[in-house]
Design a protein around this motif. Sequence first.
Motif, PDB file in Angstrom:
ATOM      1  N   UNK A  41       0.825  -1.211   0.000  1.00  0.00           N
ATOM      2  CA  UNK A  41       0.000   0.000   0.000  1.00  0.00           C
ATOM      3  C   UNK A  41       0.855   1.255   0.000  1.00  0.00           C
ATOM      4  N   UNK A  42       1.914   1.260   0.815  1.00  0.00           N
ATOM      5  CA  UNK A  42       2.805   2.417   0.862  1.00  0.00           C
ATOM      6  C   UNK A  42       3.555   2.597  -0.442  1.00  0.00           C
ATOM      7  N   UNK A  43       3.957   1.507  -1.066  1.00  0.00           N
ATOM      8  CA  UNK A  43       4.629   1.602  -2.372  1.00  0.00           C
ATOM      9  C   UNK A  43       3.700   2.254  -3.388  1.00  0.00           C
ATOM     10  N   UNK A  63      -2.679  16.561  -0.947  1.00  0.00           N
ATOM     11  CA  UNK A  63      -2.938  16.632   0.496  1.00  0.00           C
ATOM     12  C   UNK A  63      -3.614  15.346   0.984  1.00  0.00           C
ATOM     13  N   UNK A  64      -4.613  14.891   0.230  1.00  0.00           N
ATOM     14  CA  UNK A  64      -5.306  13.658   0.611  1.00  0.00           C
ATOM     15  C   UNK A  64      -4.363  12.463   0.541  1.00  0.00           C
ATOM     16  N   UNK A  65      -3.565  12.399  -0.534  1.00  0.00           N
ATOM     17  CA  UNK A  65      -2.624  11.288  -0.697  1.00  0.00           C
ATOM     18  C   UNK A  65      -1.581  11.276   0.404  1.00  0.00           C
ATOM     19  N   UNK A  66      -1.031  12.454   0.736  1.00  0.00           N
ATOM     20  CA  UNK A  66      -0.011  12.536   1.778  1.00  0.00           C
ATOM     21  C   UNK A  66      -0.579  12.199   3.150  1.00  0.00           C
ATOM     22  N   UNK A  67      -1.824  12.603   3.405  1.00  0.00           N
ATOM     23  CA  UNK A  67      -2.453  12.281   4.680  1.00  0.00           C
ATOM     24  C   UNK A  67      -2.608  10.771   4.839  1.00  0.00           C
ATOM     25  N   UNK A  74      -0.545   8.194   7.452  1.00  0.00           N
ATOM     26  CA  UNK A  74      -1.273   7.282   8.348  1.00  0.00           C
ATOM     27  C   UNK A  74      -0.784   5.847   8.156  1.00  0.00           C
ATOM     28  N   UNK A  75      -0.664   5.417   6.896  1.00  0.00           N
ATOM     29  CA  UNK A  75      -0.202   4.057   6.626  1.00  0.00           C
ATOM     30  C   UNK A  75       1.254   3.864   7.050  1.00  0.00           C
ATOM     31  N   UNK A 113       2.620   5.253   9.660  1.00  0.00           N
ATOM     32  CA  UNK A 113       2.549   5.046  11.118  1.00  0.00           C
ATOM     33  C   UNK A 113       2.035   3.648  11.441  1.00  0.00           C
ATOM     34  N   UNK A 114       1.046   3.170  10.670  1.00  0.00           N
ATOM     35  CA  UNK A 114       0.518   1.828  10.908  1.00  0.00           C
ATOM     36  C   UNK A 114       1.588   0.771  10.623  1.00  0.00           C
ATOM     37  N   UNK A 115       2.327   0.967   9.512  1.00  0.00           N
ATOM     38  CA  UNK A 115       3.410   0.031   9.183  1.00  0.00           C
ATOM     39  C   UNK A 115       4.482   0.053  10.260  1.00  0.00           C
ATOM     40  N   UNK A 116       4.807   1.228  10.748  1.00  0.00           N
ATOM     41  CA  UNK A 116       5.812   1.349  11.812  1.00  0.00           C
ATOM     42  C   UNK A 116       5.373   0.583  13.057  1.00  0.00           C
TER      43      UNK A 116
END
Length: 229
Positions: free
Chosen positions: A12-14, A201-205, A209-210, A212-215
């Motif tokens: 998802x992050x990729x 802005x929406x994409x970066x938000x 979030x993802x 932080x979730x991955x971390x």
Amino acid sequence: MFRCTRKRLKVTLFVFNAICAIMGVILMWFGAWLHSNIGEIDVDNSETLVATVIALLGAVLLVMAIFGCAATYMESKSMLISYAVILVILLVIQIFLVSISYTAASGSLSSGLQRGFDELWDRRNTNKNTTLSFYEEWLQCCGKSSANDYFLMDKVPPPSCCRYQDCTNVLNLYVDGCEKKFGEYLTEKTSSFNTISWCLIITELIGSVFACILLDSIRDYRDRIRFYN
């Protein structure tokens, strides 16, 4: 289960980083296109700065997307934290730029353009002003407010006020004023910038979030490995 979830988060992050990279390239192109269409003189003394800021923002987004892909692939906690923090900072900066853009479009842009074209028109009255002629040819306009500006001064509109620079045919005369046409031109570009910015802005938000979730997922996974070992 944790490993499967972690892999999905990484994919998802990729994907989000790829989207950020594409939008970064689009912003760089948009900034370059804006700069190439400014003309000989910037009437409101801001378009060159705006074009530079947009291009720089696109370059930063492209670099951040590459950095985010590296952080995701390496599963580095420090890199992911830095990535998420910088994304939030970029998000705040873009919200600030969009708010400035809306403010300029609602009021200050109009007043700045009016002052700029007032100066061009005053110079036109005192000498031959090639700058105003440039805008008349480029935007297909005539005078500051309309072609009537010349007629009210008992002057004949210059060739730059006419299609094919042929004023012998009255149908070739541009009716709209340059202030109005240039305002429409800037409004169109501002609208495009705002649309791209909100998508970013929406994409970066979502990306932050993802991240932080991955971390958190990586931290839990490593804690479980240490616990069972």
